[in-house]
Design a protein around this motif. Sequence first.
Motif, PDB file in Angstrom:
ATOM      1  N   ALA A  99       0.837  -1.201   0.000  1.00  0.00           N
ATOM      2  CA  ALA A  99       0.000   0.000   0.000  1.00  0.00           C
ATOM      3  C   ALA A  99       0.870   1.248   0.000  1.00  0.00           C
ATOM      4  CB  ALA A  99      -0.917  -0.003   1.222  1.00  0.00           C
ATOM      5  N   GLY A 100       0.533   2.205  -0.849  1.00  0.00           N
ATOM      6  CA  GLY A 100       1.288   3.440  -0.933  1.00  0.00           C
ATOM      7  C   GLY A 100       2.511   3.364  -1.828  1.00  0.00           C
ATOM      8  N   TRP A 101       2.822   2.192  -2.345  1.00  0.00           N
ATOM      9  CA  TRP A 101       3.959   2.072  -3.259  1.00  0.00           C
ATOM     10  C   TRP A 101       3.599   2.644  -4.623  1.00  0.00           C
ATOM     11  CZ3 TRP A 101       7.238  -3.006  -3.099  1.00  0.00           C
ATOM     12  CH2 TRP A 101       7.621  -3.282  -1.776  1.00  0.00           C
ATOM     13  N   THR A 102       4.598   3.073  -5.355  1.00  0.00           N
ATOM     14  CA  THR A 102       4.376   3.460  -6.746  1.00  0.00           C
ATOM     15  C   THR A 102       4.171   2.204  -7.583  1.00  0.00           C
ATOM     16  OG1 THR A 102       6.701   3.370  -7.398  1.00  0.00           O
ATOM     17  CG2 THR A 102       5.904   5.447  -6.431  1.00  0.00           C
ATOM     18  N   LEU A 103       3.561   2.395  -8.745  1.00  0.00           N
ATOM     19  CA  LEU A 103       3.393   1.280  -9.676  1.00  0.00           C
ATOM     20  C   LEU A 103       4.749   0.699 -10.059  1.00  0.00           C
ATOM     21  CD1 LEU A 103       1.736  -0.524 -11.528  1.00  0.00           C
ATOM     22  CD2 LEU A 103       1.732   1.330 -13.228  1.00  0.00           C
ATOM     23  N   GLU A 104       5.725   1.573 -10.268  1.00  0.00           N
ATOM     24  CA  GLU A 104       7.051   1.103 -10.659  1.00  0.00           C
ATOM     25  C   GLU A 104       7.688   0.242  -9.562  1.00  0.00           C
ATOM     26  OE1 GLU A 104       5.904   4.404 -13.208  1.00  0.00           O
ATOM     27  OE2 GLU A 104       5.898   4.142 -11.036  1.00  0.00           O
ATOM     28  N   GLN A 105       7.477   0.614  -8.314  1.00  0.00           N
ATOM     29  CA  GLN A 105       8.013  -0.202  -7.221  1.00  0.00           C
ATOM     30  C   GLN A 105       7.361  -1.576  -7.178  1.00  0.00           C
ATOM     31  OE1 GLN A 105       7.214   2.638  -4.047  1.00  0.00           O
ATOM     32  NE2 GLN A 105       9.398   2.917  -3.675  1.00  0.00           N
ATOM     33  N   LYS A 106       6.059  -1.621  -7.412  1.00  0.00           N
ATOM     34  CA  LYS A 106       5.360  -2.905  -7.413  1.00  0.00           C
ATOM     35  C   LYS A 106       5.834  -3.782  -8.571  1.00  0.00           C
ATOM     36  CE  LYS A 106       1.172  -0.730  -5.595  1.00  0.00           C
ATOM     37  NZ  LYS A 106      -0.204  -0.322  -5.950  1.00  0.00           N
ATOM     38  N   VAL A 107       5.916  -3.201  -9.760  1.00  0.00           N
ATOM     39  CA  VAL A 107       6.357  -3.971 -10.920  1.00  0.00           C
ATOM     40  C   VAL A 107       7.776  -4.479 -10.712  1.00  0.00           C
ATOM     41  CG1 VAL A 107       6.991  -3.792 -13.360  1.00  0.00           C
ATOM     42  CG2 VAL A 107       4.778  -2.917 -12.580  1.00  0.00           C
ATOM     43  N   GLY A 108       8.625  -3.680 -10.090  1.00  0.00           N
ATOM     44  CA  GLY A 108       9.989  -4.120  -9.836  1.00  0.00           C
ATOM     45  C   GLY A 108      10.059  -5.398  -9.030  1.00  0.00           C
ATOM     46  N   LEU A 401       4.910  -4.252 -18.428  1.00  0.00           N
ATOM     47  CA  LEU A 401       4.065  -4.472 -17.261  1.00  0.00           C
ATOM     48  C   LEU A 401       3.483  -3.157 -16.744  1.00  0.00           C
ATOM     49  CD1 LEU A 401       6.257  -7.114 -15.393  1.00  0.00           C
ATOM     50  CD2 LEU A 401       4.013  -7.541 -16.407  1.00  0.00           C
ATOM     51  N   VAL A 402       4.303  -2.122 -16.694  1.00  0.00           N
ATOM     52  CA  VAL A 402       3.824  -0.808 -16.247  1.00  0.00           C
ATOM     53  C   VAL A 402       2.750  -0.283 -17.199  1.00  0.00           C
ATOM     54  CG1 VAL A 402       4.481   1.617 -15.941  1.00  0.00           C
ATOM     55  CG2 VAL A 402       5.927  -0.197 -14.991  1.00  0.00           C
ATOM     56  N   LYS A 403       3.007  -0.382 -18.495  1.00  0.00           N
ATOM     57  CA  LYS A 403       2.047   0.102 -19.484  1.00  0.00           C
ATOM     58  C   LYS A 403       0.716  -0.637 -19.373  1.00  0.00           C
ATOM     59  CE  LYS A 403       1.408   0.818 -24.461  1.00  0.00           C
ATOM     60  NZ  LYS A 403       2.043   0.681 -25.811  1.00  0.00           N
ATOM     61  N   ALA A 404       0.779  -1.961 -19.259  1.00  0.00           N
ATOM     62  CA  ALA A 404      -0.449  -2.751 -19.168  1.00  0.00           C
ATOM     63  C   ALA A 404      -1.232  -2.406 -17.904  1.00  0.00           C
ATOM     64  CB  ALA A 404      -0.119  -4.237 -19.198  1.00  0.00           C
ATOM     65  N   ALA A 405      -0.534  -2.173 -16.801  1.00  0.00           N
ATOM     66  CA  ALA A 405      -1.209  -1.831 -15.552  1.00  0.00           C
ATOM     67  C   ALA A 405      -1.843  -0.448 -15.622  1.00  0.00           C
ATOM     68  CB  ALA A 405      -0.231  -1.906 -14.389  1.00  0.00           C
ATOM     69  N   ARG A 406      -1.203   0.484 -16.319  1.00  0.00           N
ATOM     70  CA  ARG A 406      -1.775   1.827 -16.461  1.00  0.00           C
ATOM     71  C   ARG A 406      -3.016   1.809 -17.352  1.00  0.00           C
ATOM     72  NH1 ARG A 406       1.171   5.245 -13.759  1.00  0.00           N
ATOM     73  NH2 ARG A 406       3.447   5.144 -13.665  1.00  0.00           N
ATOM     74  N   GLN A 407      -3.055   0.895 -18.287  1.00  0.00           N
ATOM     75  CA  GLN A 407      -4.170   0.843 -19.228  1.00  0.00           C
ATOM     76  C   GLN A 407      -5.354   0.027 -18.716  1.00  0.00           C
ATOM     77  OE1 GLN A 407      -2.288  -0.706 -22.776  1.00  0.00           O
ATOM     78  NE2 GLN A 407      -1.680   1.335 -23.488  1.00  0.00           N
ATOM     79  N   ASP A 408      -5.106  -0.901 -17.790  1.00  0.00           N
ATOM     80  CA  ASP A 408      -6.146  -1.848 -17.403  1.00  0.00           C
ATOM     81  C   ASP A 408      -6.164  -2.022 -15.885  1.00  0.00           C
ATOM     82  OD1 ASP A 408      -7.876  -3.949 -17.007  1.00  0.00           O
ATOM     83  OD2 ASP A 408      -6.795  -5.379 -18.262  1.00  0.00           O
ATOM     84  N   ALA A 413      -4.555  -4.692 -10.702  1.00  0.00           N
ATOM     85  CA  ALA A 413      -4.870  -5.455  -9.489  1.00  0.00           C
ATOM     86  C   ALA A 413      -4.041  -6.740  -9.422  1.00  0.00           C
ATOM     87  CB  ALA A 413      -6.356  -5.780  -9.447  1.00  0.00           C
ATOM     88  N   LYS A 414      -3.773  -7.351 -10.580  1.00  0.00           N
ATOM     89  CA  LYS A 414      -2.928  -8.546 -10.599  1.00  0.00           C
ATOM     90  C   LYS A 414      -1.484  -8.199 -10.215  1.00  0.00           C
ATOM     91  CE  LYS A 414      -5.692 -11.211 -13.882  1.00  0.00           C
ATOM     92  NZ  LYS A 414      -5.715 -11.990 -15.133  1.00  0.00           N
ATOM     93  N   ILE A 415      -1.008  -7.044 -10.651  1.00  0.00           N
ATOM     94  CA  ILE A 415       0.320  -6.587 -10.252  1.00  0.00           C
ATOM     95  C   ILE A 415       0.365  -6.385  -8.738  1.00  0.00           C
ATOM     96  CG2 ILE A 415       1.919  -4.627 -10.326  1.00  0.00           C
ATOM     97  CD1 ILE A 415       2.226  -6.321 -12.767  1.00  0.00           C
ATOM     98  N   ASP A 416      -0.660  -5.753  -8.189  1.00  0.00           N
ATOM     99  CA  ASP A 416      -0.713  -5.542  -6.742  1.00  0.00           C
ATOM    100  C   ASP A 416      -0.617  -6.876  -5.995  1.00  0.00           C
ATOM    101  OD1 ASP A 416      -1.036  -2.866  -7.236  1.00  0.00           O
ATOM    102  OD2 ASP A 416      -3.120  -2.752  -6.567  1.00  0.00           O
ATOM    103  N   ALA A 417      -1.418  -7.844  -6.442  1.00  0.00           N
ATOM    104  CA  ALA A 417      -1.439  -9.147  -5.772  1.00  0.00           C
ATOM    105  C   ALA A 417      -0.100  -9.851  -5.892  1.00  0.00           C
ATOM    106  CB  ALA A 417      -2.562 -10.006  -6.356  1.00  0.00           C
ATOM    107  N   ALA A 418       0.501  -9.814  -7.091  1.00  0.00           N
ATOM    108  CA  ALA A 418       1.781 -10.478  -7.302  1.00  0.00           C
ATOM    109  C   ALA A 418       2.875  -9.849  -6.449  1.00  0.00           C
ATOM    110  CB  ALA A 418       2.164 -10.403  -8.794  1.00  0.00           C
ATOM    111  N   ALA A 419       2.930  -8.512  -6.444  1.00  0.00           N
ATOM    112  CA  ALA A 419       3.938  -7.826  -5.647  1.00  0.00           C
ATOM    113  C   ALA A 419       3.763  -8.130  -4.162  1.00  0.00           C
ATOM    114  CB  ALA A 419       3.872  -6.315  -5.897  1.00  0.00           C
ATOM    115  N   ALA A 420       2.513  -8.174  -3.703  1.00  0.00           N
ATOM    116  CA  ALA A 420       2.258  -8.465  -2.295  1.00  0.00           C
ATOM    117  C   ALA A 420       2.730  -9.865  -1.921  1.00  0.00           C
ATOM    118  CB  ALA A 420       0.775  -8.297  -1.983  1.00  0.00           C
TER     119      ALA A 420
END
Length: 429
Positions: A99-108, A401-408, A413-420
């Motif tokens: 929570a509170g992470w940037t999208l780039e941090q999650k994708v990383g 991954l970043v582009k797909a998450a920004r578009q959809d 939400a799948k990125i969030d779950a995977a990163a978690a």
Amino acid sequence: MIRFRPAGLLVATVLTVATLAAGCSAPAGEPGPSSIPGPAQSSTPSSPTPSPSPSPSASPSSGGATPSADASPSASGATPSTPPAADPAPAEPDLSLVAGWTLEQKVGQVVMVGLPVKGPFQPTFTMLRDQKIGGVFLAGRTQAGRQPVKNLVNAAIAASDSPVPLFVATDQEGGAVQVLRGKGFSTIPSALDQARLTPSDLRARSKVWGQELALAGVNLNLAPVMDLVPRATAASNAPIGAFDRNFGYTSTSVITHGDAFAEGQRSAGVQTAIKHFPGLGRVTANTDTTAGVTDTVTGPNNPSVTVFAAGIKDGTGLVMMSSAVYARIDPKAPAVFSPKAVGLVRQHGFHGVIITDDLSAAVQVQSVPAGQRAVRAVDAGVDLVLASAKPSVAPAMVDALVKAARQDPAFAAKIDAAAARVVAAKAGL
């Protein structure tokens, strides 16, 4: 933000370059890029140098607005602290961890990149900083011993801009598949030879091997192999049986000895990834070097699958997906891109990290652009994308991954779950 800046980094890096480069070798006749990536690649998009191994080798694996939590990164780069409102259900990832992470941090956190043990090192260090990648895979061969490996790991940690500790992984199965050798590392017998030990003896020896990894800074072993190989066809089973990577030829032997190996590693503080779900024991071609590799035998209830269920019950933190096609599970896609195949892992009660086999250089997945390989894997339910054999493709994977998450938003939400899930798996590091 958890950061590690060991003193003497410049000295350590210089020693690493000199010692590891002198101590590395990739003997002919050993498995190729998926288990032991071949010569290091540059960060340029040129074609990879062919692996020195023969074709029998281990298989590799394969518009909405940005969520508000990603919209306002901290100016300092620190990870915001947001306590959870309530404990999540046991089967669901704890999203409060990111929570509170940037999208780039999650994708990383969703990408693991190769760090060739004989260099070049800087391209991977740059990716750790610029793409905020959360894991490295020590790739290649070294006989330099523990201290140069530890120096390299320290340099990678210092270069990292990950908000949580790095996964530092390698392949230390034994036999033909052992990345790290030399002073401080035992010579580990093949899995077939390990299966001749009693489970208690194997567990004790594996703990020692795990302690050696931990002292070198490695906290994840992409092992054990739990592929079930029929004795009669073992010699023609290119990825596993041809290299004695299997713990015997029966479900009982694979489960008993695979679990013993994994338990020993974990008791030493090294997490495990059982592989290659749903099993590579019946294929004859190698997905590293061949496209269209298909298993026509293994179905959802096949013993090849149930041995993995036992490894999951035993407590492995990660499960690695195969990139072969399984005609009786999903004939339309490699397992690593298949929601049916990935979902089968979850059906066996696994709530940890699902990782791909290498998706950077495998011929099996080369018809898919590198970025889309990562997107398809995560969309299928995978949590961690491995780009080990050709690390130069990792930035394209991150960007896609970043582009797909920004578009959809659904993909976000799948990125969030995977990163978690990845962050949760690192909790004990």
